[in-house]
Design an enzyme around this catalytic site. Structure first.
Site, PDB file in Angstrom:
ATOM      1  N   SER A 234       0.842  -1.196   0.000  1.00 13.83           N
ATOM      2  CA  SER A 234       0.000   0.000   0.000  1.00 13.83           C
ATOM      3  C   SER A 234       0.873   1.240   0.000  1.00 13.83           C
ATOM      4  CB  SER A 234      -0.858  -0.030   1.271  1.00 13.83           C
ATOM      5  OG  SER A 234      -1.380   1.233   1.557  1.00 13.83           O
TER       6      SER A 234
ATOM      7  N   TYR B  68      -1.449  -0.932  10.826  1.00 17.45           N
ATOM      8  CA  TYR B  68      -1.747  -1.495   9.498  1.00 17.45           C
ATOM      9  C   TYR B  68      -0.580  -1.214   8.547  1.00 17.45           C
ATOM     10  CZ  TYR B  68      -3.547  -1.661   4.725  1.00 17.45           C
ATOM     11  OH  TYR B  68      -3.686  -1.910   3.383  1.00 17.45           O
TER      12      TYR B  68
ATOM     13  N   LYS C 253       2.344  -3.823   6.691  1.00 13.31           N
ATOM     14  CA  LYS C 253       2.720  -3.909   5.267  1.00 13.31           C
ATOM     15  C   LYS C 253       4.224  -3.707   5.115  1.00 13.31           C
ATOM     16  CE  LYS C 253      -1.318  -4.537   3.411  1.00 13.31           C
ATOM     17  NZ  LYS C 253      -1.653  -5.807   2.764  1.00 13.31           N
TER      18      LYS C 253
HETATM   19  P1  NAD Z   1     -10.921  -7.098   1.367  1.00 13.65           P
HETATM   20  O1  NAD Z   1     -11.113  -7.071   2.839  1.00 13.65           O
HETATM   21  O2  NAD Z   1     -12.098  -6.867   0.504  1.00 13.65           O
HETATM   22  O3  NAD Z   1     -10.243  -8.470   0.943  1.00 13.65           O
HETATM   23  C1  NAD Z   1      -9.355  -9.192   1.777  1.00 13.65           C
HETATM   24  C2  NAD Z   1      -9.798 -10.653   1.777  1.00 13.65           C
HETATM   25  O4  NAD Z   1      -8.922 -11.412   2.617  1.00 13.65           O
HETATM   26  C3  NAD Z   1     -11.213 -10.852   2.321  1.00 13.65           C
HETATM   27  O5  NAD Z   1     -11.934 -11.676   1.423  1.00 13.65           O
HETATM   28  C4  NAD Z   1     -11.012 -11.543   3.672  1.00 13.65           C
HETATM   29  O6  NAD Z   1     -12.087 -12.379   4.004  1.00 13.65           O
HETATM   30  C5  NAD Z   1      -9.709 -12.283   3.434  1.00 13.65           C
HETATM   31  N1  NAD Z   1      -8.916 -12.556   4.655  1.00 13.65           N
HETATM   32  C6  NAD Z   1      -8.583 -11.689   5.632  1.00 13.65           C
HETATM   33  N2  NAD Z   1      -7.828 -12.303   6.564  1.00 13.65           N
HETATM   34  C7  NAD Z   1      -7.667 -13.594   6.144  1.00 13.65           C
HETATM   35  C8  NAD Z   1      -6.992 -14.723   6.688  1.00 13.65           C
HETATM   36  N3  NAD Z   1      -6.331 -14.659   7.837  1.00 13.65           N
HETATM   37  N4  NAD Z   1      -7.049 -15.888   5.994  1.00 13.65           N
HETATM   38  C9  NAD Z   1      -7.738 -15.980   4.836  1.00 13.65           C
HETATM   39  N5  NAD Z   1      -8.396 -14.933   4.282  1.00 13.65           N
HETATM   40  C10 NAD Z   1      -8.361 -13.760   4.934  1.00 13.65           C
HETATM   41  O7  NAD Z   1      -9.761  -6.048   1.033  1.00 13.65           O
HETATM   42  P2  NAD Z   1      -9.277  -5.467  -0.373  1.00 13.65           P
HETATM   43  O8  NAD Z   1      -9.670  -4.040  -0.443  1.00 13.65           O
HETATM   44  O9  NAD Z   1      -9.658  -6.379  -1.460  1.00 13.65           O
HETATM   45  O10 NAD Z   1      -7.708  -5.505  -0.142  1.00 13.65           O
HETATM   46  C11 NAD Z   1      -6.904  -6.593  -0.581  1.00 13.65           C
HETATM   47  C12 NAD Z   1      -5.473  -6.366  -0.149  1.00 13.65           C
HETATM   48  O11 NAD Z   1      -5.010  -5.112  -0.678  1.00 13.65           O
HETATM   49  C13 NAD Z   1      -5.271  -6.268   1.367  1.00 13.65           C
HETATM   50  O12 NAD Z   1      -4.066  -6.902   1.696  1.00 13.65           O
HETATM   51  C14 NAD Z   1      -5.177  -4.782   1.614  1.00 13.65           C
HETATM   52  O13 NAD Z   1      -4.405  -4.488   2.759  1.00 13.65           O
HETATM   53  C15 NAD Z   1      -4.478  -4.306   0.343  1.00 13.65           C
HETATM   54  N6  NAD Z   1      -4.751  -2.891   0.041  1.00 13.65           N
HETATM   55  C16 NAD Z   1      -6.051  -2.460  -0.068  1.00 13.65           C
HETATM   56  C17 NAD Z   1      -6.307  -1.111  -0.310  1.00 13.65           C
HETATM   57  C18 NAD Z   1      -7.736  -0.595  -0.406  1.00 13.65           C
HETATM   58  O14 NAD Z   1      -7.932   0.605  -0.268  1.00 13.65           O
HETATM   59  N7  NAD Z   1      -8.730  -1.427  -0.660  1.00 13.65           N
HETATM   60  C19 NAD Z   1      -5.249  -0.205  -0.454  1.00 13.65           C
HETATM   61  C20 NAD Z   1      -3.937  -0.674  -0.372  1.00 13.65           C
HETATM   62  C21 NAD Z   1      -3.706  -2.037  -0.116  1.00 13.65           C
HETATM   63  N1  UFG Z   2     -12.070  11.803   3.488  1.00 15.33           N
HETATM   64  C1  UFG Z   2     -13.040  12.702   3.878  1.00 15.33           C
HETATM   65  N2  UFG Z   2     -14.193  12.232   4.424  1.00 15.33           N
HETATM   66  C2  UFG Z   2     -14.426  10.898   4.592  1.00 15.33           C
HETATM   67  C3  UFG Z   2     -13.432   9.971   4.189  1.00 15.33           C
HETATM   68  C4  UFG Z   2     -12.264  10.462   3.650  1.00 15.33           C
HETATM   69  O1  UFG Z   2     -12.863  13.916   3.730  1.00 15.33           O
HETATM   70  O2  UFG Z   2     -15.493  10.523   5.098  1.00 15.33           O
HETATM   71  C5  UFG Z   2     -10.844  12.301   2.837  1.00 15.33           C
HETATM   72  C6  UFG Z   2      -9.567  11.952   3.589  1.00 15.33           C
HETATM   73  O3  UFG Z   2      -9.272  12.954   4.537  1.00 15.33           O
HETATM   74  C7  UFG Z   2      -8.557  11.881   2.449  1.00 15.33           C
HETATM   75  C8  UFG Z   2      -9.385  11.381   1.259  1.00 15.33           C
HETATM   76  O4  UFG Z   2     -10.732  11.661   1.585  1.00 15.33           O
HETATM   77  O5  UFG Z   2      -8.102  13.170   2.132  1.00 15.33           O
HETATM   78  C9  UFG Z   2      -9.233   9.886   1.012  1.00 15.33           C
HETATM   79  O6  UFG Z   2      -9.511   9.178   2.223  1.00 15.33           O
HETATM   80  P1  UFG Z   2      -9.707   7.591   2.238  1.00 15.33           P
HETATM   81  O7  UFG Z   2     -10.039   7.215   3.643  1.00 15.33           O
HETATM   82  O8  UFG Z   2     -10.633   7.180   1.166  1.00 15.33           O
HETATM   83  O9  UFG Z   2      -8.271   7.053   1.824  1.00 15.33           O
HETATM   84  P2  UFG Z   2      -6.860   7.273   2.530  1.00 15.33           P
HETATM   85  O10 UFG Z   2      -5.966   7.872   1.509  1.00 15.33           O
HETATM   86  O11 UFG Z   2      -6.961   7.980   3.818  1.00 15.33           O
HETATM   87  O12 UFG Z   2      -6.502   5.789   2.905  1.00 15.33           O
HETATM   88  C10 UFG Z   2      -6.023   4.892   1.940  1.00 15.33           C
HETATM   89  C11 UFG Z   2      -6.366   3.440   2.308  1.00 15.33           C
HETATM   90  C12 UFG Z   2      -5.619   3.034   3.553  1.00 15.33           C
HETATM   91  C13 UFG Z   2      -4.156   3.351   3.427  1.00 15.33           C
HETATM   92  C14 UFG Z   2      -3.982   4.819   3.112  1.00 15.33           C
HETATM   93  C15 UFG Z   2      -2.553   5.240   2.952  1.00 15.33           C
HETATM   94  O13 UFG Z   2      -7.750   3.288   2.532  1.00 15.33           O
HETATM   95  O14 UFG Z   2      -5.750   1.628   3.694  1.00 15.33           O
HETATM   96  O15 UFG Z   2      -4.650   5.085   1.875  1.00 15.33           O
HETATM   97  O16 UFG Z   2      -2.013   4.658   1.815  1.00 15.33           O
HETATM   98  F1  UFG Z   2      -3.512   3.089   4.603  1.00 15.33           F
END
Ligand code: NAD
Ligand code: UFG
Length: 339
Positions: free
Chosen positions: A125, A150, A154
């Protein structure tokens, strides 16, 4: 037949990636404990692709279950999505995050090493950059100062992968650092099924537009950005999913370890996103400005040159596509997969 093992494949990014893998004719095995997802996502992926996917219910914290999977299937490459992703939950329960993210990945790598499987694509991330010093964020700028457990989980996993590669250069490891994934498949059949009130901006906007939430609270309008609201690099989840195919291709062809940003390279402010969402979908999105959210940075934008050069991948969907597809998913599935 050689397969790709997708951990967390039922989740938001995982389900979109499994769909792209099936469309590209890969054989796919998903392992998921469904702690944050529903099997219905994979039923819909199968329907959309016209192919089947093998689903194994299992938890990556269970080493024996992992060993069983590697014994039972001919796995060539692993795409590792499984893990927990809420920043606020990680602050209140850090042990849960170290267990589900770090220990679970340790178990996965242990099983891979034991069974001689050495190709992995890992979901990292932009959070590993901590507070940006210069922009855009380039892959060699990693900070050791993540602001929450978190992010630290990572960062620790990236370190584990790097040590593993240094010990054995036969590994092919691609660490993908996602910026802000949003949107949904254009069919509206799969998307992000947030539990409870969303933390992230786009699902919050969509649930406000549909009337589930009263108004979007903008977290601060006094940042050093063009309109004072936070700027992020939003990336359409279908573009993101396609980036994983390029990464699989890369680690199947070469050994090595690479960290690669997946983003558009373009910054969008909170106000710009809300305005675009209202305009594209012809809906009203009420909002008000409140205090900054602790831990938020002003701007986060990806450097995208490395992805273009090494993966031969770049994004093709824009902010309008992201807003349209988020709304399409939200309005077709107001209760997520439960309806
Ligand atoms: P998500 O929660 O939708 O998907 C994660 C999946 O992993 C889920 O289906 C959950 O049931 C499964 N899971 C969790 N713990 C587990 C375990 N111990 N064993 C088996 N399965 C398990 O999340 P996502 O948004 O699809 O994110 C996927 C990956 O990308 C994650 O590692 C997350 O940290 C990373 N990521 C997500 C974002 C975002 O904004 N969505 C941003 C950066 C990185
Ligand atoms: N924001 C608002 N109101 C809300 C939610 C978000 O104003 O209700 C703003 C935040 O302040 C930020 C932007 O919208 O400026 C995006 O916020 P998000 O929560 O959608 O995303 P972030 O960038 O804060 O977080 C994301 C991922 C995290 C990760 C982080 C840093 O969701 O998992 O990027 O990489 F850790």
């Amino acid at each position: 037949m050689e397969s790709i093992l997708v951990t967390g494949g039922a989740g938001y990014i995982g389900s979109h990636t499994v769909l792209e893998l099936l469309l590209a004719k890969f054989n796919v095995i998903v392992v998921d404990n469904f702690s944050n997802s529903s099997r219905i996502s994979l039923d819909r992926v199968a329907a959309l692709s016209g192919s089947s996917v093998t689903i194994v219910e299992g938890d990556l914290r269970d080493q024996d279950r992992l060993d069983e999977i590697f014994l039972n299937f001919d796995i060539r490459t692993v795409i590792h999505f499984a893990g927990l992703k809420s920043v606020s939950e990680s602050v209140s329960d850090p042990i849960l995050y170290y267990e589900n993210n770090v220990v679970a990945t340790f178990n996965l790598l242990t099983a891979m090493k034991y069974h001689g499987i050495k190709e992995i694509v890992f979901s990292s991330s932009a959070t590993v950059y901590g507070v940006p010093v210069t922009l855009p964020l380039l892959e060699d700028m990693t900070s050791a100062e993540q602001t929450n457990p978190y992010g630290r989980s990572k960062y620790m996993i990236e370190g584990m992968l790097s040590d593993l590669y240094k010990s054995d250069s036969d590994w092919g490891i691609v660490i993908l650092r996602y910026f802000n994934p949003v949107g949904a498949h254009p069919s509206g059949m799969i998307g992000e099924d947030s539990k409870g009130i969303p933390n992230n901006l786009m699902p919050y906007v969509a649930q406000t537009a549909i009337g589930k939430l009263a108004e979007v609270k903008i977290f601060g309008n006094n940042y050093d950005t063009p309109d004072g609201t936070g700027v992020r690099d939003y990336i359409h989840v279908v573009d993101l999913a396609k980036g994983h195919l390029a990464a699989v291709n890369m680690c199947q062809k070469n050994t090595g370890l690479e960290r690669i940003n997946l983003g558009t390279g373009l910054g969008v402010s909170v106000l710009e996103l809300i305005t675009a969402f209202s305009r594209v979908n012809k809906v009203n999105v009420p909002f008000s400005v409140v205090d900054r959210r602790p831990g938020d940075v002003a701007t986060s934008v990806a450097g995208v040159k490395k992805a273009r050069e090494m993966l031969g991948w770049s994004t093709s969907l824009n902010l309008e596509d992201m807003c349209r597809d988020s709304w399409n998913w939200q309005s077709l599935n107001p209760g997520g997969y439960k309806n």
